[in-house]
Design a protein around this motif. Structure first.
Motif, PDB file in Angstrom:
ATOM      1  N   LEU A 388     -61.464 -11.802  11.503  1.00 53.66           N
ATOM      2  CA  LEU A 388     -62.999 -12.250  11.703  1.00 53.66           C
ATOM      3  C   LEU A 388     -63.355 -13.417  11.073  1.00 53.66           C
ATOM      4  CD1 LEU A 388     -65.386 -11.560  13.279  1.00 53.66           C
ATOM      5  CD2 LEU A 388     -66.256 -10.154  11.485  1.00 53.66           C
ATOM      6  N   SER A 389     -62.876 -13.537   9.747  1.00 54.91           N
ATOM      7  CA  SER A 389     -63.167 -14.818   9.202  1.00 54.91           C
ATOM      8  C   SER A 389     -62.608 -16.059   9.835  1.00 54.91           C
ATOM      9  CB  SER A 389     -62.902 -14.672   7.682  1.00 54.91           C
ATOM     10  OG  SER A 389     -62.951 -15.872   6.988  1.00 54.91           O
ATOM     11  N   ALA A 390     -61.259 -15.743  10.336  1.00 56.26           N
ATOM     12  CA  ALA A 390     -60.653 -17.127  10.775  1.00 56.26           C
ATOM     13  C   ALA A 390     -61.321 -17.473  12.022  1.00 56.26           C
ATOM     14  CB  ALA A 390     -58.882 -16.590  11.085  1.00 56.26           C
ATOM     15  N   GLU A 391     -61.886 -16.234  12.801  1.00 54.90           N
ATOM     16  CA  GLU A 391     -62.569 -16.437  14.363  1.00 54.90           C
ATOM     17  C   GLU A 391     -63.725 -17.549  14.107  1.00 54.90           C
ATOM     18  OE1 GLU A 391     -62.996 -13.390  17.601  1.00 54.90           O
ATOM     19  OE2 GLU A 391     -62.327 -12.172  15.572  1.00 54.90           O
ATOM     20  N   ILE A 392     -64.509 -17.182  12.854  1.00 58.37           N
ATOM     21  CA  ILE A 392     -65.804 -17.736  12.447  1.00 58.37           C
ATOM     22  C   ILE A 392     -65.306 -19.214  12.115  1.00 58.37           C
ATOM     23  CG2 ILE A 392     -67.958 -17.930  11.109  1.00 58.37           C
ATOM     24  CD1 ILE A 392     -67.790 -14.876  11.125  1.00 58.37           C
ATOM     25  N   ALA A 393     -64.510 -19.171  11.373  1.00 55.06           N
ATOM     26  CA  ALA A 393     -63.977 -20.735  10.857  1.00 55.06           C
ATOM     27  C   ALA A 393     -63.496 -21.384  11.910  1.00 55.06           C
ATOM     28  CB  ALA A 393     -62.919 -20.662   9.609  1.00 55.06           C
ATOM     29  N   ASP A 394     -63.031 -20.959  12.958  1.00 52.05           N
ATOM     30  CA  ASP A 394     -62.254 -21.800  14.117  1.00 52.05           C
ATOM     31  C   ASP A 394     -63.421 -22.386  14.948  1.00 52.05           C
ATOM     32  OD1 ASP A 394     -60.059 -22.823  15.449  1.00 52.05           O
ATOM     33  OD2 ASP A 394     -60.410 -21.199  17.191  1.00 52.05           O
ATOM     34  N   ARG A 395     -64.603 -22.069  15.020  1.00 51.74           N
ATOM     35  CA  ARG A 395     -65.844 -22.540  15.780  1.00 51.74           C
ATOM     36  C   ARG A 395     -66.398 -23.797  15.281  1.00 51.74           C
ATOM     37  NH1 ARG A 395     -67.540 -18.244  18.450  1.00 51.74           N
ATOM     38  NH2 ARG A 395     -69.796 -18.777  18.887  1.00 51.74           N
ATOM     39  N   PRO A 396     -67.170 -24.304  16.122  1.00 56.14           N
ATOM     40  CA  PRO A 396     -67.237 -25.954  15.859  1.00 56.14           C
ATOM     41  C   PRO A 396     -68.233 -25.842  14.390  1.00 56.14           C
ATOM     42  CG  PRO A 396     -67.554 -25.460  18.069  1.00 56.14           C
ATOM     43  CD  PRO A 396     -67.221 -24.160  17.696  1.00 56.14           C
ATOM     44  N   SER A 397     -68.237 -26.572  13.747  1.00 58.68           N
ATOM     45  CA  SER A 397     -69.060 -26.838  12.547  1.00 58.68           C
ATOM     46  C   SER A 397     -70.595 -27.232  13.017  1.00 58.68           C
ATOM     47  CB  SER A 397     -68.715 -27.815  11.445  1.00 58.68           C
ATOM     48  OG  SER A 397     -68.650 -29.222  12.068  1.00 58.68           O
ATOM     49  N   PRO A 398     -71.636 -27.103  12.203  1.00 54.57           N
ATOM     50  CA  PRO A 398     -72.775 -27.468  12.537  1.00 54.57           C
ATOM     51  C   PRO A 398     -72.824 -28.797  12.768  1.00 54.57           C
ATOM     52  CG  PRO A 398     -73.259 -25.917  10.953  1.00 54.57           C
ATOM     53  CD  PRO A 398     -71.883 -26.130  11.034  1.00 54.57           C
ATOM     54  N   ALA A 399     -72.074 -29.699  12.010  1.00 55.04           N
ATOM     55  CA  ALA A 399     -72.017 -31.217  12.349  1.00 55.04           C
ATOM     56  C   ALA A 399     -71.420 -31.531  13.697  1.00 55.04           C
ATOM     57  CB  ALA A 399     -71.391 -31.829  11.113  1.00 55.04           C
ATOM     58  N   GLU A 400     -70.368 -30.787  13.946  1.00 57.83           N
ATOM     59  CA  GLU A 400     -69.759 -31.262  15.489  1.00 57.83           C
ATOM     60  C   GLU A 400     -70.645 -30.810  16.492  1.00 57.83           C
ATOM     61  OE1 GLU A 400     -65.003 -30.449  14.631  1.00 57.83           O
ATOM     62  OE2 GLU A 400     -66.558 -28.526  14.374  1.00 57.83           O
ATOM     63  N   LEU A 401     -71.168 -29.446  16.538  1.00 62.37           N
ATOM     64  CA  LEU A 401     -72.198 -29.160  17.519  1.00 62.37           C
ATOM     65  C   LEU A 401     -73.403 -30.399  17.701  1.00 62.37           C
ATOM     66  CD1 LEU A 401     -73.180 -27.336  19.719  1.00 62.37           C
ATOM     67  CD2 LEU A 401     -74.155 -25.801  17.960  1.00 62.37           C
ATOM     68  N   ALA A 402     -73.876 -30.595  16.353  1.00 62.13           N
ATOM     69  CA  ALA A 402     -75.227 -31.621  16.367  1.00 62.13           C
ATOM     70  C   ALA A 402     -74.709 -32.948  17.085  1.00 62.13           C
ATOM     71  CB  ALA A 402     -75.303 -32.008  14.821  1.00 62.13           C
ATOM     72  N   ARG A 403     -73.414 -33.189  17.017  1.00 66.00           N
ATOM     73  CA  ARG A 403     -72.986 -34.487  17.647  1.00 66.00           C
ATOM     74  C   ARG A 403     -73.196 -34.193  19.333  1.00 66.00           C
ATOM     75  NH1 ARG A 403     -69.620 -35.176  13.386  1.00 66.00           N
ATOM     76  NH2 ARG A 403     -67.787 -34.175  14.517  1.00 66.00           N
ATOM     77  N   GLU A 404     -72.948 -33.105  19.680  1.00 70.47           N
ATOM     78  CA  GLU A 404     -72.690 -32.630  21.068  1.00 70.47           C
ATOM     79  C   GLU A 404     -74.114 -32.609  21.591  1.00 70.47           C
ATOM     80  OE1 GLU A 404     -71.596 -28.566  23.883  1.00 70.47           O
ATOM     81  OE2 GLU A 404     -70.422 -29.088  21.849  1.00 70.47           O
ATOM     82  N   LEU A 405     -75.238 -32.041  20.694  1.00 66.27           N
ATOM     83  CA  LEU A 405     -76.461 -31.890  21.128  1.00 66.27           C
ATOM     84  C   LEU A 405     -76.980 -33.267  21.170  1.00 66.27           C
ATOM     85  CD1 LEU A 405     -77.621 -28.712  19.176  1.00 66.27           C
ATOM     86  CD2 LEU A 405     -77.036 -28.818  21.564  1.00 66.27           C
ATOM     87  N   LEU A 406     -76.782 -34.362  20.369  1.00 67.57           N
ATOM     88  CA  LEU A 406     -77.452 -35.125  20.344  1.00 67.57           C
ATOM     89  C   LEU A 406     -76.940 -36.286  21.416  1.00 67.57           C
ATOM     90  CD1 LEU A 406     -77.233 -36.112  16.385  1.00 67.57           C
ATOM     91  CD2 LEU A 406     -79.324 -35.660  17.810  1.00 67.57           C
ATOM     92  N   ALA A 407     -75.458 -36.172  21.799  1.00 70.05           N
ATOM     93  CA  ALA A 407     -75.105 -36.823  22.925  1.00 70.05           C
ATOM     94  C   ALA A 407     -75.719 -36.335  24.352  1.00 70.05           C
ATOM     95  CB  ALA A 407     -73.490 -36.698  23.034  1.00 70.05           C
ATOM     96  N   ALA A 408     -75.818 -35.146  24.220  1.00 69.21           N
ATOM     97  CA  ALA A 408     -76.316 -34.461  25.775  1.00 69.21           C
ATOM     98  C   ALA A 408     -77.933 -34.970  25.864  1.00 69.21           C
ATOM     99  CB  ALA A 408     -76.326 -33.049  25.517  1.00 69.21           C
ATOM    100  N   ALA A 409     -78.628 -35.021  24.560  1.00 66.04           N
ATOM    101  CA  ALA A 409     -80.089 -35.261  24.906  1.00 66.04           C
ATOM    102  C   ALA A 409     -80.166 -36.836  25.141  1.00 66.04           C
ATOM    103  CB  ALA A 409     -80.649 -35.004  23.467  1.00 66.04           C
ATOM    104  N   ALA A 410     -79.148 -37.548  24.804  1.00 63.83           N
ATOM    105  CA  ALA A 410     -79.492 -39.185  25.189  1.00 63.83           C
ATOM    106  C   ALA A 410     -78.950 -39.430  26.414  1.00 63.83           C
ATOM    107  CB  ALA A 410     -78.142 -39.830  24.208  1.00 63.83           C
TER     108      ALA A 410
END
Length: 411
Positions: A388-410
């Motif tokens: 379960l820990s490995a599943e969580i670690a494999d998800r995008p970091s907050p920094a990675e998701l932040a870049r995705e959100l900012l790109a979409a908002a732009a």
């Protein structure tokens, strides 16, 4: 860009959002957190800028009213004794000691006015500040309304395995608009259908049901500031370490019988393990402290992200903060839930194999000890927790998701 966070008045609801706010802020964007005045200090201590606009009935008072009415029902569960007085928080001697008609007569209009003012003030702040998008927690009406009025994207950031589309009675946490503010602002009606996108820290093995757009993010533990020394990191011996996490809010909601720390300590007494009690020391009476077993130590509150990686098992009441932190760092856990939300959390953690769950209202010392011994001795739980820990670690970091959100908002 400008990003508005809107949070309900309970720290555990927005602590999981803090790493996302850090990521957005560290990328050079402006972040503001609409909160209650009571939460402004904890928002500031997280390094974020509070906007203390929110008002309304205290969440514990609302919860105690809910449980008071549950106690009135036919066949109500009395395993915890009489409910608490919704206002004073004291155990009722009899149900008639709380005068609901009088409370409603004296407080309903004031409460509705405070909620209406919070919604209007948040919309006005958003109109002036002009955020590019809004992030809100599961119980924030204000974030949903502000995004709808301004026509900005809104995302609901979950705190754990419970989501906006639960169908179990008592598990639906999306609030209703009793003030008709959504209609006044040309939006409505408020309901789960207005929560179309979620930021979800839970991997599929423990995730809540949801048919809208789900944005995965890695769960980064945060439950307030603290020093490594306070987390009990020093002096660990050869024995396994067990951490018991228990806050005060549960007893403030359901009464003193829901404070299971003395029972858990007694259950684990004599076990060849070090037991740390991560709870408010003042919640234990002098008599309870005097009879704590020799292998049990009162630690007090601590940063769970620092403490739990040093542990071999975790015991908690089914809250998302302790459960998600244990899952993220790969520690097997025992949940002893009391409320519907806690029970849903516990069941979803248990289905991964990384956790065991017992009913907190009925679990006795023998059952608690047997469950903890299983977590320590059965390799299947450790393997499931690591997976379960490995599943969580494999998800995008907050920094990675932040870049995705900012790109979409732009766009």
């Amino acid at each position: 860009m400008r990003i508005l966070f809107a949070v309900s008045d309970y720290p555990a609801h927005y602590f999981p959002m803090v790493p996302m706010a850090w990521a957005l802020q560290s990328a050079g964007h402006e972040v503001r957190v609409v909160c209650s005045p009571e939460e402004a200090g904890s928002v500031s201590r997280a390094g974020l800028v509070p906007v203390p606009l929110l008002d309304g009935p205290d969440m514990l008072v609302r919860g105690r009213i809910f449980h008071y009415f549950a106690a009135l029902g036919e066949g109500a569960d009395r395993s915890l004794g009489m409910p608490l007085h919704p206002v004073t928080g004291r155990v009722l001697e009899k149900l008639s000691d709380f005068d609901w008609p009088r409370y409603k007569r004296e407080n309903q209009q004031r409460n509705l006015t405070a909620i209406r003012r919070s919604l209007d003030d948040t919309v006005e702040f958003a109109r002036q500040w002009r955020p590019d998008f809004v992030l809100h927690d599961l119980m924030s009406l204000e974030g949903v309304l502000a995004a709808q009025v301004l026509g900005r994207p809104a995302l609901c950031h979950l705190w754990g395995p419970v989501g906006p589309a639960e169908d179990e009675p008592g598990a639906t946490l999306v609030p209703q608009d009793h003030t008709e503010s959504f209609a006044r602002h040309g939006v409505g009606p408020m309901g789960p259908e207005l929560v179309g996108r979620i930021i979800d820290p839970c991997p599929p093995s423990i995730a809540a049901p949801f048919t809208g757009e789900r944005l995965p993010v890695r769960y980064v533990p945060y439950n307030g500031p603290g020093a490594a020394a306070a987390a009990g990191l020093g002096g660990r011996g050869r024995r396994p370490r067990i951490c018991v996490i228990w806050g005060n809010s549960l007893a403030g909601l359901l009464g003193p019988r829901s404070f299971l720390v003395p029972r858990i300590a007694a259950a684990l007494g004599g076990l060849d393990a070090e037991v740390l009690l991560a709870c408010d020391p003042a919640a234990l009476t002098d008599e309870e402290r005097a009879v704590l077993p020799g292998n049990v130590r009162v630690l007090g509150y601590a940063p769970l992200g620092l403490l739990l990686p040093t542990c071999d098992a975790v015991v908690h009441h089914g809250g998302a903060g302790g459960g998600m932190t244990a899952a993220a760092v790969g520690v097997p856990q025992l949940a002893l839930p009391f409320t519907v939300e806690q029970s849903v959390n516990a069941r979803r953690m248990a289905r991964s194999g990384a956790a065991l769950a017992l009913d907190g209202r009925t679990a006795d010392e023998a059952a608690i000890r047997a469950a903890v011994e299983s977590l320590l001795d059965a390799p299947g739980h450790r393997a499931a927790a690591a997976a379960l820990s490995a599943e969580i670690a494999d998800r995008p970091s907050p920094a990675e998701l932040a870049r995705e959100l900012l790109a979409a908002a732009a766009v």
